[in-house]
Design a protein around this motif. Structure first.
Motif, short mmCIF file in Angstrom:
data_model
loop_
_atom_site.label_atom_id
_atom_site.label_comp_id
_atom_site.label_asym_id
_atom_site.label_seq_id
_atom_site.Cartn_x
_atom_site.Cartn_y
_atom_site.Cartn_z
N ALA A 281 0.82 -1.22 0.00
CA ALA A 281 0.00 0.00 0.00
C ALA A 281 0.86 1.26 0.00
O ALA A 281 0.39 2.35 -0.37
N ASP A 282 2.13 1.15 0.40
CA ASP A 282 2.99 2.33 0.46
C ASP A 282 3.84 2.50 -0.79
O ASP A 282 4.71 3.38 -0.84
N ALA A 283 3.65 1.68 -1.80
CA ALA A 283 4.47 1.80 -3.00
C ALA A 283 4.28 3.20 -3.62
O ALA A 283 3.15 3.68 -3.71
N PRO A 284 5.36 3.86 -4.02
CA PRO A 284 5.25 5.22 -4.54
C PRO A 284 4.35 5.34 -5.78
O PRO A 284 3.82 6.41 -6.05
N ILE A 285 4.14 4.26 -6.49
CA ILE A 285 3.30 4.31 -7.69
C ILE A 285 1.90 4.82 -7.33
O ILE A 285 1.24 5.50 -8.12
N PHE A 286 1.45 4.54 -6.08
CA PHE A 286 0.11 4.98 -5.67
C PHE A 286 0.02 6.50 -5.55
O PHE A 286 -1.08 7.06 -5.56
N GLN A 287 1.18 7.17 -5.43
CA GLN A 287 1.14 8.64 -5.35
C GLN A 287 0.77 9.29 -6.68
O GLN A 287 0.44 10.48 -6.73
N VAL A 288 0.88 8.54 -7.77
CA VAL A 288 0.49 9.13 -9.06
C VAL A 288 -0.72 8.41 -9.66
O VAL A 288 -1.22 8.81 -10.71
N ALA A 289 -1.16 7.33 -9.01
CA ALA A 289 -2.25 6.53 -9.59
C ALA A 289 -3.61 7.16 -9.34
O ALA A 289 -3.89 7.60 -8.23
N ASP A 290 -4.45 7.21 -10.36
CA ASP A 290 -5.82 7.68 -10.18
C ASP A 290 -6.63 6.62 -9.45
O ASP A 290 -7.46 6.94 -8.63
N PHE A 291 -6.36 5.36 -9.81
CA PHE A 291 -7.05 4.25 -9.17
C PHE A 291 -6.02 3.22 -8.72
O PHE A 291 -5.27 2.69 -9.54
N GLY A 292 -6.00 2.99 -7.43
CA GLY A 292 -5.04 2.03 -6.90
C GLY A 292 -5.75 0.82 -6.34
O GLY A 292 -6.79 0.94 -5.68
N LEU A 293 -5.20 -0.35 -6.64
CA LEU A 293 -5.76 -1.58 -6.08
C LEU A 293 -4.63 -2.24 -5.30
O LEU A 293 -3.64 -2.67 -5.88
N VAL A 294 -4.78 -2.24 -3.96
CA VAL A 294 -3.76 -2.87 -3.12
C VAL A 294 -4.08 -4.35 -3.06
O VAL A 294 -5.02 -4.76 -2.39
#
Ligand SMILES: Cc1cc2nc3c(=O)[nH]c(=O)nc-3n(C[C@H](O)[C@H](O)[C@H](O)COP(=O)(O)OP(=O)(O)OC[C@H]3O[C@@H](n4cnc5c(N)ncnc54)[C@H](O)[C@@H]3O)c2cc1C
Ligand SMILES: Nc1ncnc2c1ncn2[C@@H]1O[C@H](COP(=O)(O)O)[C@@H](O)[C@H]1O
Lengths: 313, 248
Positions: A281-294
Motif C-alpha cells: 500500500a505504500d508503493a510510490p506508484i500509488f502517489q500518481v495513480a488515479d485508481f489504486g488496487l492494493v
C-alpha cells in the motif's frame, strides 16, 4: 527557409511520431518540409505527403539509410540543412541517435526532447527525469531539436504535398550486421491508447507472458515493462518505459507489480488515467495513480479479466 | 589499446531533484552527488576490456567542479589507470563538452571512447554522438554488448523495436545502455590503491576550446503535480470506475 522535419519510419510505415513532430514544427514556421530517410520507402513519403500543413516531402534512400545508420542519416540531413532555420526530429531512439551529430557538424547546441514550443527560439524541455522543466532560448542561427512525440497532438491528414527525391548517403566506417526485432500484433507502445506494464513482481518471463499479455490483449493494449523486468529478462528491452526508455502518455496506463521509481514515473506520469496494482500500500506508484488496487496481482489480475468480461470487454 | 572513458558527476539517481524557489535551476546544495550511472557502466566495460587483455590502459576524464575529482577516484577504484580532471564551475552544454573531449582525444589518441548514453541530470543523450561527429569516428550508441576484435568492434544496440548489431572500425565512440553490464563495487584495497593513481589537473583554457553557452536558461519550473487518486476495493469496482472515466 522554414523547418525540416525528419520522419520516423521503418521503410514501410510512417510512424505517428512524425505527425506529432509536424505539429511542433508548425508552431515555429508555416513552411514545413518532411524528409523521409530509408530504403524502398516511397510509400512512407506518399503517406507523409498527406499530412496537413506539409509543404513538400523529400525522399532520400540508400542501404545505410534503410538500416538507420546514424552517420548516413546525419549526412543526408546536412546536405539539406542550409535551406532551413530549424531541423526537428522525433525523440525516438533512432532520432536521438543521429540528431546530435547534425548539431555537432553545424556547430549548434542540440535541444533534446522538447515538450513545448514557446516561440521560434524558445522551448521547454524536461530535465532530471522530468522533475524539472527548463525553458531555454537558443542563440544559434540554426536549431537542431528533438521533439517528445507524446507532448504534441498529431497533425491531421488531408495534405497533398509533392514528393521529391534527394541524395542518399553511405555509412562510412560502420557496417550493419543484423537486427532482431520483437514481432507483435499489438499496438505500438509509444502510440498506444492503453498500455499494460509489468514489473519485477512477475518473477519470470513465463509469468510476465501469462499475466500481462492476456490482459493487454483483452484491452487492445501495448505491453510495457519496468527496467527491473527488462534487466531480469522478463520482457524485451524495447518494452522499457521510463527516463531512459520509452516515454508514453496513453489514455490508460496499468502498472502491475511496479513500485514507481522516479525513473519509471518519468516515462508514464503524463498518462491520462493511471491504474496501479501492487500489494504494498505504500508503493510510490500509488502517489500518481488515479485508481489504486492494493492486492496481490496473482488474484487481482484474474479478477480484473473476469470483471472486464462481465463488462463486455 | 587505450580506452578513454568520460564520466560526469551528477545528482545521485536515488535523489528526487527539487526546483529552486527563484526558478533559476535545481537545488543541488547538500544533495548527494554520484557518478552518472551510465558512466559507471562505461567504466566497468572499459575495465573488463582491460581484464580480458584487449585494453592496455583505461583513462578517465571528467569535466566539472573540483569535486569531480571524487568521481574520477571512484572510476580509478573500479580499475581505471589514471584520470584527467578539466575543472569548470559552469555546467557546460553538450556541444562544449564534446569539443573538450575531442581535444582530449587529440592529445591522448585512444583507440576507443566508451561513455554513457545519457547523463541523468540534463537528460541530453547527445555528447557521444557529437563527439563521434566531431572526430569523424564511427558511433555505436545504446550498447548492450561490445566485442572488440582486432581493428573493429561488434556492438549490439538497444533500439526501438528490439536489437541491432553494427560492426564499426576503430577508433570509435560507443555509448553504454543499461544492459551492457552490472558495474562492480570498488573493494577497499582498490579504493586505497586509487588514491595513489595520477589525476592530471587541467582547465578549460588549456584546450583553447570555445565553451560559451548557446542556450540561455530563462527559467526552471516544477512540472504540474499529479495528485494521488483513490484506492478501489475490488477489480469490479476498478472496471466500473474506468468505464465511467471513458478510458476502456
Ligand atoms: C540510470 C538509471 C536509469 C533507469 N531507467 C529506468 C527506466 O527507464 N524505466 C524504469 O522502469 N526504471 C528505470 N530505472 C530503474 C528504477 O530505478 C527502478 O529500479 C525500477 O523501475 C524498479 O522496477 P520495478 O518497479 O519493477 O521493481 P521494484 O522496485 O522491485 O518493485 C516491484 C514492486 O512489485 C510489488 N509486488 C511484488 N510482488 C507483488 C505481487 N505478488 N502482487 C502485486 N505487487 C507485487 C512490490 O510491492 C514492489 O512495489 C533506472 C535506474 C537507473 C539507475
Ligand atoms: N561534464 C562531463 N564530463 C565528462 N563526460 C561528460 C560530461 N557531460 C557528459 N559527459 C559524457 O557524455 C555522456 C552523455 O551525456 P549527455 O549527452 O549530456 O546526456 C555521459 O554519460 C558522459 O559519458
Amino acid at each position: 527557409m522554414g523547418v525540416l522535419v525528419v520522419a520516423d519510419n521503418d521503410n514501410a510505415h510512417l510512424r505517428d511520431a512524425t505527425h506529432k513532430t509536424v505539429t511542433a514544427a508548425l508552431k515555429i514556421s508555416g513552411d514545413v518540409d518532411v524528409l523521409v530517410l530509408g530504403k524502398g520507402a516511397k510509400a512512407v513519403a506518399d503517406a507523409a505527403a498527406k499530412i496537413a500543413g506539409v509543404r513538400k516531402v523529400l525522399l532520400a534512400e540508400s542501404d545505410a539509410l534503410g538500416h538507420g545508420i546514424a552517420e548516413a542519416q546525419a549526412d543526408a540531413v546536412l546536405a539539406l540543412a542550409g535551406a532551413y532555420d530549424a531541423i526537428l526530429v522525433p525523440a525516438t531512439s533512432g532520432g536521438k541517435n543521429f540528431a546530435p551529430r547534425v548539431a555537432a557538424k553545424l556547430d549548434v547546441a542540440p535541444i533534446s526532447e522538447i515538450v513545448e514550443v514557446v516561440s521560434a527560439d524558445t522551448f521547454v524541455r524536461p530535465i532530471y527525469a522530468g522533475n524539472a522543466l527548463e525553458t531555454i532560448q537558443s542563440s544559434d542561427a540554426k536549431k537542431v531539436i528533438t521533439v517528445r512525440p507524446t507532448a504534441f497532438p498529431a497533425a491531421a491528414e488531408g495534405g497533398s504535398a509533392s514528393v521529391e527525391t534527394v541524395g542518399g548517403a553511405d555509412a562510412g566506417k560502420t557496417r550493419f550486421v543484423s537486427e532482431e526485432m520483437v514481432k507483435s500484433d499489438r499496438p505500438e507502445l509509444a502510440a498506444a491508447k492503453i498500455v499494460v506494464s509489468g514489473g519485477r513482481a512477475m518473477g519470470s518471463a513465463e509469468e510476465f507472458q501469462r499475466v500481462i499479455e492476456p490482459l493487454a490483449d483483452k484491452l487492445g493494449a501495448a505491453v510495457g515493462a519496468s527496467r527491473a523486468a527488462v534487466d531480469a529478462g522478463y520482457a524485451p528491452n524495447d518494452y522499457q518505459v521510463g527516463q531512459t526508455g520509452k516515454v508514453v502518455a496513453p489514455q490508460l496506463y496499468v502498472a502491475i507489480g511496479i513500485s514507481g521509481a522516479i525513473q519509471h514515473l518519468a516515462g508514464m506520469k503524463d498518462s491520462k488515467v493511471i491504474v496501479a496494482i501492487n500489494k504494498d500500500a505504500d508503493a510510490p506508484i500509488f502517489q500518481v495513480a488515479d485508481f489504486g488496487l492494493v492486492a496481490d496481482y496473482k488474484s487481482a489480475v484474474p479478477e480484473l479479466m473476469d470483471a472486464l468480461s462481465a463488462a463486455g470487454k | 589499446m587505450k580506452v578513454l572513458v568520460p564520466v560526469k558527476r551528477v545528482i545521485d539517481y536515488n535523489v528526487k531533484a527539487r526546483v529552486k524557489a527563484d526558478q533559476t535551476g535545481v537545488d543541488l546544495a547538500n544533495v548527494k552527488m554520484s557518478m552518472n550511472p551510465f558512466c559507471e557502466i562505461a567504466v566497468e566495460e572499459a575495465v573488463r576490456l582491460k581484464e580480458k587483455g584487449v585494453a592496455t590502459e583505461v583513462v578517465i576524464v571528467s569535466i566539472g567542479p573540483a569535486q569531480a575529482q571524487e568521481t574520477i577516484r571512484t572510476a580509478l577504484a573500479m580499475g581505471g589507470d589514471r584520470g584527467i580532471l578539466i575543472t569548470s564551475d559552469a555546467d557546460l552544454e553538450p556541444l562544449a563538452v564534446a569539443k573538450l573531449l575531442a581535444a582530449v582525444v587529440a592529445e591522448e589518441n585512444p583507440n576507443l571512447v566508451v561513455m554513457g548514453k545519457q547523463a541523468i541530470d540534463g537528460d541530453n543523450n547527445a555528447v557521444g554522438q557529437m563527439l563521434s561527429a566531431l572526430l569523424g569516428w564511427p558511433q555505436a550508441t545504446y550498447a548492450s554488448a561490445i566485442e572488440v576484435s582486432g581493428s573493429t568492434a561488434k556492438v549490439t544496440r538497444e533500439v526501438d523495436g528490439g536489437l541491432q548489431t553494427l560492426d564499426v572500425d576503430l577508433p570509435a565512440v560507443i555509448t553504454a545502455d543499461l544492459r551492457l553490464n552490472e558495474p562492480r563495487y570498488a573493494s577497499l584495497p582498490n579504493i586505497m590503491k586509487a588514491k595513489k593513481k595520477e589525476i592530471a589537473s587541467k582547465t578549460v583554457a588549456d584546450y583553447g576550446v570555445d565553451v560559451a553557452p548557446r542556450l540561455k536558461v530563462i527559467k526552471v519550473t516544477e512540472p504540474a503535480k499529479r495528485s494521488a487518486g483513490i484506492k478501489v476495493e475490488t477489480a469490479a469496482d476498478l472496471v466500473s470506475k474506468l468505464n465511467t472515466a471513458g478510458v476502456l
